[in-house]
Structure formats: structure tokens, C-alpha cells
Design an enzyme around this catalytic site. Structure first.
Site, PDB file in Angstrom:
ATOM      1  N   GLU A 266       0.830  -1.203   0.000  1.00 19.56           N
ATOM      2  CA  GLU A 266       0.000   0.000   0.000  1.00 19.56           C
ATOM      3  C   GLU A 266       0.865   1.254   0.000  1.00 19.56           C
ATOM      4  OE1 GLU A 266      -3.379   0.010  -0.311  1.00 19.56           O
ATOM      5  OE2 GLU A 266      -3.072  -2.131  -0.630  1.00 19.56           O
ATOM      6  N   TRP A 269       2.138   1.628  -3.517  1.00 18.54           N
ATOM      7  CA  TRP A 269       1.085   2.211  -4.358  1.00 18.54           C
ATOM      8  C   TRP A 269       1.107   3.734  -4.242  1.00 18.54           C
ATOM      9  CZ3 TRP A 269      -1.997   0.992  -8.243  1.00 18.54           C
ATOM     10  CH2 TRP A 269      -2.374  -0.342  -8.468  1.00 18.54           C
ATOM     11  N   TRP A 297     -20.797  11.456 -19.882  1.00 16.44           N
ATOM     12  CA  TRP A 297     -21.259  11.255 -18.509  1.00 16.44           C
ATOM     13  C   TRP A 297     -22.660  11.845 -18.365  1.00 16.44           C
ATOM     14  CZ3 TRP A 297     -18.110   8.095 -15.976  1.00 16.44           C
ATOM     15  CH2 TRP A 297     -16.748   8.081 -16.298  1.00 16.44           C
ATOM     16  N   ASN A 332     -10.991   1.395   3.060  1.00 17.88           N
ATOM     17  CA  ASN A 332     -10.435   1.288   1.700  1.00 17.88           C
ATOM     18  C   ASN A 332     -11.317   0.491   0.738  1.00 17.88           C
ATOM     19  OD1 ASN A 332      -8.277   2.746   2.589  1.00 17.88           O
ATOM     20  ND2 ASN A 332      -6.872   1.010   2.751  1.00 17.88           N
ATOM     21  N   TRP A 350     -15.829  10.934 -12.892  1.00 12.98           N
ATOM     22  CA  TRP A 350     -14.970  10.658 -11.737  1.00 12.98           C
ATOM     23  C   TRP A 350     -14.428  11.931 -11.109  1.00 12.98           C
ATOM     24  CZ3 TRP A 350     -10.024  12.505 -12.006  1.00 12.98           C
ATOM     25  CH2 TRP A 350      -9.473  12.738 -13.278  1.00 12.98           C
ATOM     26  N   TRP A 373      -9.319   7.220  -7.995  1.00 13.62           N
ATOM     27  CA  TRP A 373     -10.575   7.510  -8.684  1.00 13.62           C
ATOM     28  C   TRP A 373     -10.501   7.091 -10.151  1.00 13.62           C
ATOM     29  CZ3 TRP A 373     -15.507   8.542  -7.844  1.00 13.62           C
ATOM     30  CH2 TRP A 373     -15.886   8.829  -6.527  1.00 13.62           C
TER      31      TRP A 373
END
Length: 443
Positions: A266, A269, A297, A332, A350, A373
């Protein structure tokens, strides 16, 4: 003599995303420079203007700075706190002090890079050097690259290269000023001056009701087992502390062992998304994968408001949004589900969700928020494929089977007061697949 004028020139250490004295790279370099160090912090009005006066993150920063100032006062120094446009503040600081050099730790966000460039230009014109250091990451954007010198777009090979590079790095942790043994008392190298620490009222802030929790690494060993179950308090709450640098990432990484591999991933990341933002700053406002630019969208504002309030009729989505609104934190796994629901069930851009999370999350960090996102929307690097659409009901059965988490946050669950699902999952899934497919064809 005016105490702000010294016979001897001073150097300045500018605290930003590194609010600690221990293992602070730029601060330690400053203390070793041979000049007395004036420590400062600037509340940046360019950032503050986007935030309410009682923002929980601002309260956390203020309280952390107060503790730093109290420690510095024990050493005969203090933290000088300013508020304003950084460029204008620096013009004022230059007038107040004879400065030889400014030390600070690097920030990699587009605004910060632009801000620092303007500050460096000002300082250079005055003959003042601007020295920046790597501190908030283990590896910067150009330190973990593919063999051809290009940045990674996929996480797993980046992680493997990161681990190899880390194994060869011989990482060291710097001590706090009072603990260092470099042949001199570095505490005495802080400029001996007492500045009055401003009150929250003077700065125009109000104390937030939401508080940042202390981090706890005891979850690291069982992180892989517990991390997907939101009813278990199995996360570290480390995010805000890394975001504002109340602990060094080096100390955290050094404290882990092979049994903590998933937890360590993590943290990797985090650096992966940081290097993506560094190399591709356009992702702040654009899809990483341009082939999705043709998506139309729906962006229904009424539906967006229901999502924000946690009134979608999907319990796991609603519980997550209510947890976020109440605490500034969201589990998470639930972040993935709420984000995916907004983008794919409601076909809302998003960027709308990313902006809402930016306002609410205590651990908001532009690179990670943007990266996650875009991952959820399918538009980012190493993203979930566009046809992967989480079913919030099956996710609830899988990860909160006894409904402990959703009952905690939805008092009216399973009563007539709780709304029916605002959209049918099967219909929404088919609509999303068509919108993405058509969008890619249009592009």
C-alpha cells in the site's frame, strides 16, 4: 538591536509536508549547514481559500505546529508562523532577516512545483540559495524507471523494481536534533528567538469537530486478512500522518518485516501514484487513458447529491459516504465500491467524486486520490477494466455479511425510512457498458 536582524546571517528551514523534528531530511541538512536556523511555516492562502475555516486538516496542522513550537521553545527558539500568499510572505521574510539559504523538502504536486519555482526565482535574485531535499517518499519520480528510462504505467513491475532498488539503497533514518551525535549540539543551531505562536482566531480558523486519529501499525501483520472487512478496525489510519509528515515514511518502512508485505504494498502504491502525477501532471484534470475521453457522462446533480449524502439505497455505498461525512475517513474497500458506484452505476464523471473526496478526506493526497478515482472509473493507469462493475449487494454479502458496518452508519436501515435503491443494478451495469463502449468508439 532589533532581534529579527542578526549580525550573522541565518538560514531558514521551511516546514511544509514534514511536520516533525525527527528524521527530517531538509531540517537535518539545514542544521548541519553552519548557520543558525530560523524554522518557519506558511499557511498558504492559495490552498486555504478552497477550505472552510473549521477544516479538520487545518486544525490538525495547527495543533501539530503548536507542539513543534513548544518543543522549539524548550531549546530557546520558536516556530515563526505566517499566513498569506507564499510569494508575498517570502518578500516579508527577506526584509526581516539577513538570509544565506533556504532549506526545504520537495513537494511533487503541480501547484507546489509552480509555487517553489516562483520562490526560488525571488530568492535567487536576492542572492539566497534555495536547497530542496527528498523526504516524503522513499523514491522520487525519476528514481524508479523502466530499463528504457521511461516511467512505469503498471503497478506490479513498478513494485518489483521499487523493491529491488530499495534492497540496494541502504536506507538510513536520521535522528531528531536532540538525539544527533555529529559532534555538536544541533539544538543550539536553531536561531535563539521567541515568536508568539498565533491563536486559531488570529489566523481566522475554527477548531474542527473531526479529529485525526493517531496511527497504529499493530494492524500490519493481519492487514491482508482483515483489510477488506469494514466492520473490523484493521487499518492503520496512517494516511494523514504521511500526508502532513508527522512521521517519516522511512521510519514506517523500516519498522515493517516480510510478514507485512501487503501493508508495504500500500505504501508502494502511494509512491506509484506520486510518480504518475509527477510525470503526467495532466491527469489532475484529464483521463490518463485518452481512449475514454469520448465517454458521455450523465452528471445528474440530484443523483450526485444523493450519493454525497449516503442516500442511494445501497447500504454499503451509503454507509461509506456517511462514515466519510462524519469522520473524514472511509474504509479502503468501501472507497472502491462508492467510487465505482458513482462512475458506473450513475455515470457521473470521476472528477466530481474526486473533488468531493478531496474536500472530505483527512488523508487526501492529490496523487493517490486522483489515481484511485481513475482506477475505479477505468480511465487510469493500471486501472480496473471498464467492464468490471462491482455489485454493491454482493459486495455487502461478501464483506459485511452480518451488516455490522452498515448498521453502525445507517440508523434507519431495514426500516421504511431507508430509501429503495435509486437505480437497478442490472440496468445500470448494461448502461455503463454501452456508454464506455460507445465512448471508446467515438474517440
Amino acid at each position: 538591536m532589533n532581534e529579527t536582524r542578526q549580525n550573522d546571517k541565518v538560514s531558514v528551514f521551511w516546514f511544509r509536508r514534514d511536520l516533525r523534528l525527527e528524521d527530517n531530511t531538509g531540517l537535518n541538512e539545514a542544521l548541519d549547514s553552519g548557520r543558525h536556523i530560523l524554522p518557519i511555516f506558511i499557511f498558504d492562502e492559495e490552498i486555504l481559500k478552497e477550505l472552510p475555516s473549521d477544516d479538520a486538516r487545518v486544525t490538525f496542522i495547527y495543533e501539530t505546529l503548536f507542539k513543534l513550537d513548544r518543543q522549539l521553545k524548550e531549546w530557546g527558539s520558536s516556530l515563526k508562523v505566517y499566513k498569506g500568499s507564499p510569494l508575498e510572505v517570502w518578500k516579508k521574510i527577506i526584509q526581516e532577516h539577513e538570509i544565506e539559504a533556504v532549506f526545504t523538502n520537495r513537494d511533487y504536486e503541480p501547484y507546489a512545483i509552480s509555487r517553489d519555482a516562483s520562490i526560488e526565482e525571488l530568492l535567487t535574485k536576492k542572492g539566497i540559495s534555495f536547497k530542496t531535499f527528498k523526504d516524503q517518499v522513499i523514491f522520487e519520480g525519476n528514481e524508479v524507471l523502466k530499463d528504457d528510462g521511461k516511467p512505469y504505467h503498471v503497478f506490479t513491475p513498478y513494485k518489483n523494481k521499487w523493491l529491488r532498488t530499495f534492497g540496494e539503497s541502504g536506507l538510513e533514518i536520521g535522528q531528531a536534533p536532540g538525539q544527533r551525535v555529529s559532534g555538536h549540539n544541533s539544538k543550539a543551531h536553531f536561531l535563539q528567538q521567541k515568536s508568539e505562536f498565533p491563536t486559531m482566531q488570529v489566523l481566522g480558523f475554527k477548531e474542527a469537530s473531526i479529529k485525526v486519529r493517531p496511527y497504529d501499525l499493530s494492524c500490519a501483520a493481519a492487514y491482508e486478512k482483515n483489510r477488506d472487512y469494514p466492520s473490523i478496525d484493521g487499518t492503520s489510519h496512517l494516511g494523514p500522518h504521511l500526508r502532513f509528515g508527522t512521521v517519516s515514511v522511512r521510519k514506517i518502512i523500516k519498522s515493517l518485516n516480510p510478514a507485512h508485505e501487503v501493508f508495504q504494498s500500500e505504501l508502494i502504491w502511494r509512491e506509484f501514484f506520486m510518480q504518475i502525477l509527477f510525470h503526467y501532471p495532466r491527469v489532475v484534470n484529464e483521463n490518463f487513458k485518452k481512449k475514454y475521453d469520448g465517454i458521455v457522462w450523465r452528471n445528474n446533480e440530484e443523483e450526485f447529491d444523493k450519493w454525497c449524502r449516503g442516500e442511494t439505497g445501497y447500504a454499503l455505498v451509503d454507509a461509506g459516504m456517511r462514515e466519510l461525512n462524519t469522520t473524514g475517513h472511509m474504509h479502503n474497500r468501501v472507497r472502491m465500491i462508492t467510487a465505482g458506484f458513482l462512475c458506473k452505476h450513475l455515470l457521473i464523471d470521476w472528477r466530481w467524486g474526486e473533488s468531493y473526496f478531496a474536500r472530505k478526506l483527512l488523508d487526501y493526497e492529490l496523487s493517490s486520490n486522483n489515481g484511485n478515482w481513475q482506477w475505479s472509473a477505468g480511465t487510469g493507469c493500471d486501472a480496473a477494466p471498464y467492464f468490471r462493475i462491482f455489485n454493491p449487494m454482493s459486495q455487502l454479502k461478501k464483506f459485511d455479511k452480518e451488516k455490522r458496518y452498515v448498521r453502525k452508519w445507517i440508523s434507519e436501515l431495514e426500516t421504511d425510512a431507508y430509501p429503495e435503491p435509486m437505480v437497478d443494478h442490472k440496468m445500470a451495469r448494461e448502461r455503463a457498458l454501452e456508454a464506455y463502449k460507445t465512448g471508446m468508439e467515438r474517440y
